[in-house]
Design an enzyme around this catalytic site. Structure first.
Site, mmCIF file in Angstrom:
data_model
loop_
_atom_site.group_PDB
_atom_site.id
_atom_site.type_symbol
_atom_site.label_atom_id
_atom_site.label_comp_id
_atom_site.label_asym_id
_atom_site.label_seq_id
_atom_site.Cartn_x
_atom_site.Cartn_y
_atom_site.Cartn_z
ATOM 1 N N SER A 72 34.953 31.139 5.205
ATOM 2 C CA SER A 72 34.603 32.563 5.119
ATOM 3 C C SER A 72 33.251 32.813 5.758
ATOM 4 C CB SER A 72 34.540 32.933 3.628
ATOM 5 O OG SER A 72 33.928 34.188 3.458
ATOM 6 N N TYR A 97 31.290 31.637 -5.456
ATOM 7 C CA TYR A 97 32.384 31.638 -4.477
ATOM 8 C C TYR A 97 31.887 31.099 -3.138
ATOM 9 C CZ TYR A 97 35.625 33.234 -0.932
ATOM 10 O OH TYR A 97 36.471 33.266 0.157
ATOM 11 N N LYS A 118 32.859 27.487 -0.988
ATOM 12 C CA LYS A 118 33.297 27.360 0.413
ATOM 13 C C LYS A 118 32.360 26.419 1.178
ATOM 14 C CE LYS A 118 36.950 29.881 0.327
ATOM 15 N NZ LYS A 118 38.274 29.312 0.538
#
Ligand code: NAD
Ligand code: WQD
Length: 334
Positions: A124, A148, A152
């Protein structure tokens, strides 16, 4: 030989399954339906007129996932399965690290055991945090501002180390910018549960009457109209990027990261206006406080993906809005 698609019933995964099937690939979908419905798989079969194997499995369930590797001949994995809500990750970090980091470890261990060493990973643009400059290139500093984002980044680090440890591994990490839109059939699209976190689903839900008005988070950013700027990319373009990455990992080894974006930034108000034009209606809105953690501007330099993957986004903002709206109307009716 099949491509194992984890999280294949989800928003980006389902669109990628269609492109894979249309290109003649055999696929196996693994999903626990935490954030999707089994019906999506039927729709993929309907759209493509192709059948495929699908299994309800949590990627953290090593024994169940191992059966897939034992029973099938897998050539590569496209790994979408994971949790993606930034706010929720702040409330429940352990769950995010478990699913996104531990889930990936379980998967990678099985891949190593069964000698499947090719992976396309869903990363992302969040790994750039608040970027020092735009457009963002892949060698920009990596940082995270929430669990989050950390999950990643951690997975990218794990995959980098894995590829460095054994030259047989070939891993593409695709850093998506802001995927929106839906398949042109209107059969599949983004289906958020509860109040949508992201801009486009919120706009389409205002348009359909589920929400009263759009709240624009912040009107005093240092941008052309004061609202946040992002790189919105059509989900079908994004899906096609996975096929190019799949071709690439057959040819080279190592860990390689690619930005998947259009290279153009649009403000919140520009998106609202583009949607109004596509849908032929006004979207009521008000400007409210900034959303904590939001950044002002984020858009990609997609040159590396063009050069190395032979991929670039083709669909413009009008098509993104028209397709998002078609999906919203069709799914609302069921
Ligand atoms: P999604 O929630 O629609 O799809 C994820 C799928 O994974 C869902 O079908 C869900 O049920 C499944 N899943 C979740 N946990 C699982 C588990 N433990 N075992 C098996 N399946 C599980 O999300 P999406 O938008 O399609 O995102 C796909 C991937 O892309 C995610 O990894 C996400 O972090 C990443 N990503 C998404 C965006 C975005 O804006 N949508 C942007 C950048 C990166
Ligand atoms: C876009 C713009 C908001 C909703 C998030 C994740 C990121 C990635 C993509 C997974 C911003 C504004 C939004 C609303 C608004 N996901 N907005 N009113 O925040 O760029 O990225 O999704 O990897 O990690 O952080 O996307 O769609 O939430 O917001 O004004 O109701 O729209 O402030 O400027 P974001 P978004």
């Amino acid at each position: 030989m099949a491509i194992l698609v984890t999280g294949g019933a989800g928003y980006i995964g389902s669109h990628t399954c269609i492109e894979l099937l249309n290109a003649g690939h055999e696929i196996i979908v693994v999903d626990n339906f935490y954030n999707s419905k089994p019906d999506v798989l039927k729709r993929i079969r309907k759209i493509t007129q192709r059948d495929f194997i699908s299994k309800e499995i949590d990627i953290q369930d090593k024994d169940e996932l191992e059966k897939v590797f034992i029973d099938h001949s897998i050539e590569a994995v496209i790994h979408f399965a994971g949790l993606k809500a930034v706010g929720e990750s702040v409330q429940n970090p352990l769950r995010y690290y478990e699913t996104n980091v531990n889930g990936t470890l379980v998967l990678c261990n099985l891949m190593a055991k069964y000698d499947v060493k090719r992976m396309v990973f869903s990363s992302s643009a969040t790994v750039y945090g608040n970027p020092d400059q735009v457009p963002i290139t892949e060698d920009s500093p990596l940082r995270a501002t929430n669990p989050y984002g950390w999950s990643k980044l951690m997975v990218e680090q794990i995959l980098t180390d894995l590829a460095a440890s054994d030259k047989e591994w070939s891993i593409s990490s695709l850093r998506y910018f802001n995927p929106i839109g839906a398949h042109a059939s209107g059969e599949i699209g983004e289906d958020p549960q509860g109040i949508p976190n992201n801009l486009m689903p919120f706009i389409t839900q205002v348009a359909i009457g589920k929400m009263n008005q759009l709240k624009v988070f912040g009107g005093n950013y240092d941008t052309s109209d004061g609202t946040g700027v992002r790189d919105y990319i059509h989900v079908v373009d994004l899906a096609q990027g996975h096929l190019r990455a799949l071709e690439k990992i057959q040819k080279i080894s190592g860990f390689h990261a690619y930005n998947l974006g259009t290279g153009k930034g649009y403000s919140v108000l520009e998106i609202k206006e583009a949607f109004e034009e596509a849908a032929g209606m006004k979207i009521p809105y008000s400007i409210v406080e900034r959303r904590p953690g939001d950044i002002a501007v984020c858009y990609a330099d997609p040159a590396k993906a063009k050069e190395e993957l032979n991929w670039e986004a083709a669909k413009g903002i009008k098509e993104m809005c028209a397709d998002a709206w078609r999906w919203q109307r069709k799914s609302f009716k069921g």
